[in-house]
Design a protein around this motif. Structure first.
Motif, PDB file in Angstrom:
ATOM      1  N   MET A   6      51.857  57.646  32.418  1.00  0.00           N
ATOM      2  CA  MET A   6      52.206  58.585  31.262  1.00  0.00           C
ATOM      3  C   MET A   6      52.546  60.046  31.669  1.00  0.00           C
ATOM      4  N   THR A   7      53.473  60.546  31.479  1.00  0.00           N
ATOM      5  CA  THR A   7      54.093  61.756  32.089  1.00  0.00           C
ATOM      6  C   THR A   7      53.525  63.136  31.424  1.00  0.00           C
ATOM      7  N   ARG A   8      53.188  63.059  30.081  1.00  0.00           N
ATOM      8  CA  ARG A   8      52.583  64.088  29.313  1.00  0.00           C
ATOM      9  C   ARG A   8      52.147  63.613  27.917  1.00  0.00           C
ATOM     10  N   TYR A   9      51.679  64.227  27.095  1.00  0.00           N
ATOM     11  CA  TYR A   9      51.058  63.773  25.694  1.00  0.00           C
ATOM     12  C   TYR A   9      52.237  63.772  25.096  1.00  0.00           C
ATOM     13  N   GLY A  10      52.346  62.600  23.927  1.00  0.00           N
ATOM     14  CA  GLY A  10      53.661  62.747  23.111  1.00  0.00           C
ATOM     15  C   GLY A  10      53.719  61.256  22.428  1.00  0.00           C
ATOM     16  N   ASP A  11      54.912  60.793  22.534  1.00  0.00           N
ATOM     17  CA  ASP A  11      55.393  59.781  21.943  1.00  0.00           C
ATOM     18  C   ASP A  11      55.850  58.510  22.907  1.00  0.00           C
ATOM     19  N   ILE A  12      55.718  57.430  22.471  1.00  0.00           N
ATOM     20  CA  ILE A  12      55.669  56.355  23.606  1.00  0.00           C
ATOM     21  C   ILE A  12      57.158  56.392  24.458  1.00  0.00           C
ATOM     22  N   ASP A  13      58.473  56.713  23.389  1.00  0.00           N
ATOM     23  CA  ASP A  13      59.540  56.642  24.275  1.00  0.00           C
ATOM     24  C   ASP A  13      59.913  57.539  25.171  1.00  0.00           C
ATOM     25  N   THR A  14      59.183  58.875  25.092  1.00  0.00           N
ATOM     26  CA  THR A  14      59.611  59.901  26.100  1.00  0.00           C
ATOM     27  C   THR A  14      58.575  60.132  27.102  1.00  0.00           C
ATOM     28  N   LYS A  53      41.965  64.428  23.947  1.00  0.00           N
ATOM     29  CA  LYS A  53      41.938  65.520  24.711  1.00  0.00           C
ATOM     30  C   LYS A  53      40.556  66.038  24.813  1.00  0.00           C
ATOM     31  N   SER A  54      39.858  66.244  23.870  1.00  0.00           N
ATOM     32  CA  SER A  54      38.474  67.130  23.904  1.00  0.00           C
ATOM     33  C   SER A  54      37.511  66.184  24.493  1.00  0.00           C
ATOM     34  N   VAL A  55      37.722  64.791  24.614  1.00  0.00           N
ATOM     35  CA  VAL A  55      36.605  63.957  25.580  1.00  0.00           C
ATOM     36  C   VAL A  55      37.193  64.082  27.004  1.00  0.00           C
ATOM     37  N   ARG A  56      38.434  63.912  27.313  1.00  0.00           N
ATOM     38  CA  ARG A  56      38.852  63.836  28.609  1.00  0.00           C
ATOM     39  C   ARG A  56      40.242  64.084  28.591  1.00  0.00           C
ATOM     40  N   LYS A  57      40.498  65.135  29.508  1.00  0.00           N
ATOM     41  CA  LYS A  57      42.002  65.568  29.815  1.00  0.00           C
ATOM     42  C   LYS A  57      42.670  64.849  30.961  1.00  0.00           C
ATOM     43  N   GLU A  58      43.914  64.386  30.809  1.00  0.00           N
ATOM     44  CA  GLU A  58      44.681  63.796  31.510  1.00  0.00           C
ATOM     45  C   GLU A  58      45.335  64.478  32.759  1.00  0.00           C
ATOM     46  N   VAL A  59      45.299  64.206  33.941  1.00  0.00           N
ATOM     47  CA  VAL A  59      46.225  64.821  35.065  1.00  0.00           C
ATOM     48  C   VAL A  59      47.243  64.026  35.248  1.00  0.00           C
ATOM     49  N   PHE A  60      48.444  64.547  34.960  1.00  0.00           N
ATOM     50  CA  PHE A  60      49.787  64.122  34.835  1.00  0.00           C
ATOM     51  C   PHE A  60      50.452  63.617  36.286  1.00  0.00           C
ATOM     52  N   PRO A  61      51.130  62.657  36.638  1.00  0.00           N
ATOM     53  CA  PRO A  61      51.269  61.536  35.738  1.00  0.00           C
ATOM     54  C   PRO A  61      50.011  60.597  35.909  1.00  0.00           C
ATOM     55  N   ALA A  62      49.641  60.212  34.667  1.00  0.00           N
ATOM     56  CA  ALA A  62      48.273  59.442  34.632  1.00  0.00           C
ATOM     57  C   ALA A  62      48.525  57.773  34.460  1.00  0.00           C
ATOM     58  N   GLY A  63      47.742  57.070  35.033  1.00  0.00           N
ATOM     59  CA  GLY A  63      47.759  55.548  34.925  1.00  0.00           C
ATOM     60  C   GLY A  63      47.311  55.296  33.268  1.00  0.00           C
ATOM     61  N   VAL A  64      48.007  54.145  32.967  1.00  0.00           N
ATOM     62  CA  VAL A  64      47.697  53.776  31.590  1.00  0.00           C
ATOM     63  C   VAL A  64      47.238  52.169  31.626  1.00  0.00           C
ATOM     64  N   GLY A  65      46.299  51.948  30.654  1.00  0.00           N
ATOM     65  CA  GLY A  65      45.977  50.463  30.549  1.00  0.00           C
ATOM     66  C   GLY A  65      44.387  50.391  31.304  1.00  0.00           C
TER      67      GLY A  65
END
Length: 337
Positions: A6-14, A53-65
């Motif tokens: 996951m490169t940033r917060y947003g939609d699946i395609d981008t 985000k209020s529970v856990r902020k991601e550091v990008f790029p972030a693993g998925v799954g």
């Protein structure tokens, strides 16, 4: 190795991208697993959209799954009970998220031996929904034989698991689903299936011992309308209750804010002399092993809707987000099924 990031917060395609990454090295208490299959869960899409985000902020790029089934290929220091070549499955902890990858490290406390009678595809669909159902219905609700339980959204990943688990302890299971899925959900073992497109469950039900709320919103509050005196409402989508907030170690101020948000639910619970709890699933290898035994004994069976290749991971996320999935959405990572 290849890994979905996951490169940033947003939609699946981008915001999802298949990238190259270094194969991790297992630390003390960890094993390195070659991934054969992973699964996609609603929480993965929630994280992607930035809803947590209020529970856990991601550091990008972030693993998925968070769900995985695979083979141990290396063992860290101080590991007992697991060796190279072991076939395993897990719901990894939040600090190891990234199962949609060719390799990942896993804390052995979250690990369990894969049931021998299941493929990696089948095993990968179990951990998150299995632990969510087990912790909600067995550990918190204490569901017993002969009790009546309402399980919302019976055709979903959690719902299809929860129906089977509730039946395994001898409960009378009521579930809701759409017209197209009525017969399919009956096949899972539900005793009464309510077609929400044609019927109003609030008009049909009363005196439920347990309501398992997988939808949230008004459904959480409405659960008390069909609950018997002394019954239990367990939610995975409702407001956080004071006891769970305290167990999570949240600050006094945050607990006060959350208490205000849950006050209607707690008032409704008191009016029924009942219980309301919001369950936040925790990775637990011991509990996963117990679930694995139920699959070995053919008491539970896996429910898979679609399988996608690693290269088609975005399609898997989109399909899950469509709300049409019946059971689990799986991603094939390795060649062994």
């Amino acid at each position: 190795m290849k890994a979905l990031k996951m490169t940033r917060y947003g939609d699946i395609d981008t915001c999802l991208e298949l990238q190259s990454a270094e194969i991790p090295t297992p630390q003390p208490g960890e094993v390195l697993v070659r991934v054969h299959a992973a699964s996609v869960n609603p929480v993965d899409n929630m994280v992607l959209r930035g809803e947590l985000k209020s529970v856990r902020k991601e550091v990008f790029p972030a693993g998925v799954g968070r769900d995985v089934s695979g083979e141990v290929v290396a063992v860290g220091k101080n590991v007992a009970g697991y060796s190279v070549g072991d076939q395993v499955f897990a719901r990894v902890g939040e600090d190891h998220v990234g199962t949609i990858a060719e390799y990942l490290t896993i804390d052995t406390s979250h690990l369990a031996a894969k049931p021998e009678n299941l493929s990696h595809f089948e095993a990968a669909g179990i951990p998150l929904v299995g632990l969510t159902s087990y912790q909600s219905l067995i550990k918190v609700a204490g569901l017993k034989s002969g009790e009546k339980v309402l399980i919302h959204a019976g055709s979903g990943g959690v719902g299809s698991m929860a129906i089977q688990l509730a039946k395994s302890v001898g409960a009378y299971v009521v579930t809701t689903t759409s017209t197209a899925n009525v017969d399919w959900v009956k096949g899972l073992g539900a005793d009464l299936v309510i077609d929400y497109k044609k019927e109003d469950y609030l008009q049909l039900l009363s005196d439920m011992d347990v309501v398992f709320d997988t939808l949230g919103g008004q459904y959480t509050l409405d659960a008390f309308k069909v609950l018997k005196t002394g019954g239990r409402v367990i939610s995975v989508k409702g407001a956080l209750d004071p006891q769970t907030a305290e167990e999570l170690g949240l600050s006094w101020l945050l607990r006060k804010i959350l208490a205000l948000k849950s006050r209607k639910l707690m008032k409704a619970a008191r009016a029924k002399s009942g219980l309301y709890r919001m369950v936040i699933m925790e990775a637990n290898g011991g509990q996963l092993s117990k679930l694995g035994n139920l699959y070995r004994e053919n008491i539970l069976f896996p429910v898979i809707d679609q399988v996608y290749s690693l290269e088609r991971s975005k399609e898997a996320f989109a399909y899950l987000a469509s709300g049409r999935a019946k059971g689990k959405v799986i991603i094939s990572v390795g060649e062994i099924h």
